[in-house]
Scaffold this motif. Structure first.
Motif, mmCIF file in Angstrom:
data_model
loop_
_atom_site.group_PDB
_atom_site.id
_atom_site.type_symbol
_atom_site.label_atom_id
_atom_site.label_comp_id
_atom_site.label_asym_id
_atom_site.label_seq_id
_atom_site.Cartn_x
_atom_site.Cartn_y
_atom_site.Cartn_z
ATOM 1 N N SER A 17 0.860 -1.190 0.000
ATOM 2 C CA SER A 17 0.000 0.000 0.000
ATOM 3 C C SER A 17 0.889 1.230 0.000
ATOM 4 C CB SER A 17 -0.903 -0.007 1.225
ATOM 5 O OG SER A 17 -1.764 -1.115 1.174
ATOM 6 N N GLU A 18 0.455 2.246 -0.763
ATOM 7 C CA GLU A 18 1.257 3.456 -0.919
ATOM 8 C C GLU A 18 0.392 4.694 -0.732
ATOM 9 O OE1 GLU A 18 4.240 2.104 -4.455
ATOM 10 O OE2 GLU A 18 2.093 2.156 -4.905
ATOM 11 N N LEU A 19 1.022 5.765 -0.221
ATOM 12 C CA LEU A 19 0.354 7.033 0.050
ATOM 13 C C LEU A 19 0.773 8.073 -0.979
ATOM 14 C CD1 LEU A 19 -1.323 8.857 2.047
ATOM 15 C CD2 LEU A 19 0.890 9.379 3.124
ATOM 16 N N LEU A 20 -0.206 8.805 -1.521
ATOM 17 C CA LEU A 20 0.077 9.906 -2.434
ATOM 18 C C LEU A 20 0.546 11.120 -1.643
ATOM 19 C CD1 LEU A 20 -0.034 11.227 -5.260
ATOM 20 C CD2 LEU A 20 -2.423 11.816 -4.755
ATOM 21 N N VAL A 21 1.717 11.647 -2.027
ATOM 22 C CA VAL A 21 2.275 12.847 -1.413
ATOM 23 C C VAL A 21 2.760 13.770 -2.528
ATOM 24 C CG1 VAL A 21 2.995 11.646 0.701
ATOM 25 C CG2 VAL A 21 4.609 11.895 -1.203
ATOM 26 N N PRO A 120 5.708 4.102 -0.220
ATOM 27 C CA PRO A 120 5.220 2.906 0.462
ATOM 28 C C PRO A 120 4.908 3.186 1.934
ATOM 29 C CG PRO A 120 7.561 2.692 -0.090
ATOM 30 C CD PRO A 120 7.083 3.991 -0.663
ATOM 31 N N LEU A 121 3.896 2.483 2.430
ATOM 32 C CA LEU A 121 3.507 2.591 3.842
ATOM 33 C C LEU A 121 4.050 1.395 4.617
ATOM 34 C CD1 LEU A 121 -0.130 3.780 3.232
ATOM 35 C CD2 LEU A 121 1.673 5.091 4.341
ATOM 36 N N TRP A 142 0.451 1.219 9.495
ATOM 37 C CA TRP A 142 0.869 2.391 8.728
ATOM 38 C C TRP A 142 1.321 3.555 9.587
ATOM 39 C CZ3 TRP A 142 -3.711 2.551 4.748
ATOM 40 C CH2 TRP A 142 -3.630 1.422 3.929
ATOM 41 N N ARG A 143 1.406 3.361 10.889
ATOM 42 C CA ARG A 143 1.920 4.447 11.733
ATOM 43 C C ARG A 143 3.349 4.754 11.317
ATOM 44 N NH1 ARG A 143 -0.890 1.698 16.071
ATOM 45 N NH2 ARG A 143 -2.614 3.024 16.712
#
Length: 150
Positions: A17-21, A120-121, A142-143
């Motif tokens: 899982s990945e976060l958009l930044v 990546p998370l 994901w912390r």
């Protein structure tokens, strides 16, 4: 007077899982951020978060999963009161890994160029203004290790 805002945790699911930044091109001191911004008068929060994602990243294919929480925290520079509702959104798996987007319209960010990418998370380091603080509310794994402030 409290400023009402929204912030988007846009997650893309691939092998991880990945976060958009994004980062401001030519303004590194602004730091790495998630899409966020003000709510217009009469605008629903879900509409506002989708609009902010589209304005700041150009992505029109995200969908809202759910609100995460509401944070009351003063602006880091002006110290004016603000209330931010954080949302969990999903981006399609085939969304590009990285791109640049120049903000249009007449808002405060108009003309700025943002370098968007997925990370990546869990994240390796906290985001600007502790914007990553609530990722653990989506998935405890994901912390942010150094950002486990709450």
């Amino acid at each position: 007077m409290t400023r009402f805002r929204v912030a988007a945790y846009v997650i893309r699911h691939r092998s991880v899982s990945e976060l958009l930044v994004f980062d401001h091109v030519g303004l590194p001191q602004a730091g790495t951020q998630v899409p966020a911004g003000g709510v217009r008068p009469g605008e629903e929060l879900e509409q506002a978060v989708l609009r902010e994602v589209a304005e700041e990243t150009g992505l029109l294919t995200t969908s809202v999963i759910r609100p995460i929480l509401v944070e009351d925290k003063p602006h880091p520079d002006t110290h004016q009161p603000r209330r931010t509702t954080y949302f969990h959104l999903r981006a399609p798996a085939d969304t590009a890994d990285a791109w640049q987007h120049t903000v249009g319209g007449g808002g405060d960010d108009a003309g700025l160029t943002f370098a968007c990418r997925f990370l990546p998370l869990p994240l390796e380091r906290p985001l600007t203004d502790d914007q990553d603080a609530w990722l653990g509310h989506i998935d405890p794994r994901w912390r942010t290790p150094t950002g486990d402030r709450r």
